[in-house]
Design an enzyme around this catalytic site. Structure first.
Site, PDB file in Angstrom:
ATOM      1  N   ASP A 263      -2.497   0.066  -5.766  1.00 24.61           N
ATOM      2  CA  ASP A 263      -2.869   1.096  -4.800  1.00 24.61           C
ATOM      3  C   ASP A 263      -3.380   2.332  -5.547  1.00 24.61           C
ATOM      4  O   ASP A 263      -2.658   2.943  -6.333  1.00 24.61           O
ATOM      5  CB  ASP A 263      -1.632   1.458  -3.950  1.00 24.61           C
ATOM      6  CG  ASP A 263      -1.974   2.445  -2.861  1.00 24.61           C
ATOM      7  OD1 ASP A 263      -2.246   1.988  -1.745  1.00 24.61           O
ATOM      8  OD2 ASP A 263      -1.971   3.659  -3.131  1.00 24.61           O
TER       9      ASP A 263
ATOM     10  N   ALA B 249       0.861  -1.187   0.000  1.00 24.41           N
ATOM     11  CA  ALA B 249       0.000   0.000   0.000  1.00 24.41           C
ATOM     12  C   ALA B 249       0.897   1.237   0.000  1.00 24.41           C
ATOM     13  O   ALA B 249       2.103   1.131   0.211  1.00 24.41           O
ATOM     14  CB  ALA B 249      -0.876  -0.014   1.243  1.00 24.41           C
ATOM     15  N   CYS B 250       0.297   2.415  -0.229  1.00 22.80           N
ATOM     16  CA  CYS B 250       1.031   3.678  -0.146  1.00 22.80           C
ATOM     17  C   CYS B 250       1.738   3.753   1.213  1.00 22.80           C
ATOM     18  O   CYS B 250       1.109   3.448   2.215  1.00 22.80           O
ATOM     19  CB  CYS B 250       0.054   4.849  -0.285  1.00 22.80           C
ATOM     20  SG  CYS B 250       0.806   6.467  -0.066  1.00 22.80           S
ATOM     21  N   PRO B 251       3.004   4.107   1.289  1.00 22.29           N
ATOM     22  CA  PRO B 251       3.883   4.664   0.257  1.00 22.29           C
ATOM     23  C   PRO B 251       4.756   3.625  -0.445  1.00 22.29           C
ATOM     24  O   PRO B 251       5.721   3.982  -1.123  1.00 22.29           O
ATOM     25  CB  PRO B 251       4.768   5.601   1.067  1.00 22.29           C
ATOM     26  CG  PRO B 251       4.954   4.863   2.362  1.00 22.29           C
ATOM     27  CD  PRO B 251       3.670   4.118   2.613  1.00 22.29           C
TER      28      PRO B 251
END
Lengths: 137, 83
Positions: free
Chosen positions: B48, B21-23
């Site tokens: 994502d 997922a982010c980042p």
């Protein structure tokens, strides 16, 4: 190169994770970063405390859901985010000397390997004054 | 670039960041771009949603060229040319 100054007052798992995500974004951007760890934040940086932080500042009644979501999404720990950011860009982490003392940390060796030095409040404000971005968490 | 042109690109480096997922995807992209030469093409695979806006903006800021995005089922491919 732009500079980010962060005042990290919070020492809860959720806010440390948010700070770590922001630092990693700054690292992707090659920013120079200075983090000034204040009061509650300093507890997380005392040597040996990094894995003991498990309280949430927000929605603490949903802690189990929060933790299982982080795991499912394979989100790094707050400590890993900080480590990664230090590996990728120029990140300096300073502990406010008063904050350190409150949690039993007097000297640099009392803190974990993320910490670069112990500083006073004047340096934080000078850094904030000179930075392109200043945030307080 | 059209979707067909993007699909036909010869990619010098492909980064599969679909597991994070982010980042995560941004960090993977940042690490990988340091390993290729100026003018090389890199593709980033991400599932994502935030990455779709994040990586093009990051690339433009860092002097790389954002070529476009191809949507696949459940993920997308972002193409960059290193500046």
């Amino acid at each position: 190169m732009s500079k980010l100054c962060m005042g990290l007052f919070s020492g809860s798992l959720d806010k440390l994770t948010a700070a770590g995500v922001i630092l990693s974004g700054a690292a992707a951007d090659d920013m120079d970063v200075e983090v000034f760890v204040l009061l509650q934040g300093a507890r997380a940086f005392i040597k040996g405390n990094e894995n003991k932080i498990d309280n949430l500042a927000e929605a603490s009644f949903l802690k189990d859901e929060f933790l299982s979501s982080l795991e499912k999404l394979k989100v790094s720990t707050w400590y890993e985010f900080f480590e990664m950011s230090k590996d990728m860009t120029n990140v300096k982490i300073y502990i406010c000397s008063l904050a350190g003392k409150i949690w039993g940390g007097e000297k640099l060796e009392d803190f974990n390997d993320l910490v670069d030095d112990i500083c006073g409040i004047g340096e934080y404000l000078t850094s904030a004054e000179e930075a392109d971005i200043h945030m307080f968490i | 670039m059209t979707q067909e042109e993007l699909q036909a690109l010869t990619v010098n480096k492909s980064v599969d960041a679909r597991g994070t997922a982010c980042p995560g995807p941004l960090l993977e992209a940042k690490k990988a771009i340091g390993t290729i030469n100026s003018g090389d093409i890199m593709e980033i695979l991400s599932a994502d949603e935030g990455t779709k806006r994040d990586i093009p903006k990051w690339a433009n800021k860092k002097g790389h060229e954002y070529l476009g995005t191809v949507e696949e089922s459940g993920y997308f491919k972002i193409y960059l040319k290193k500046g």
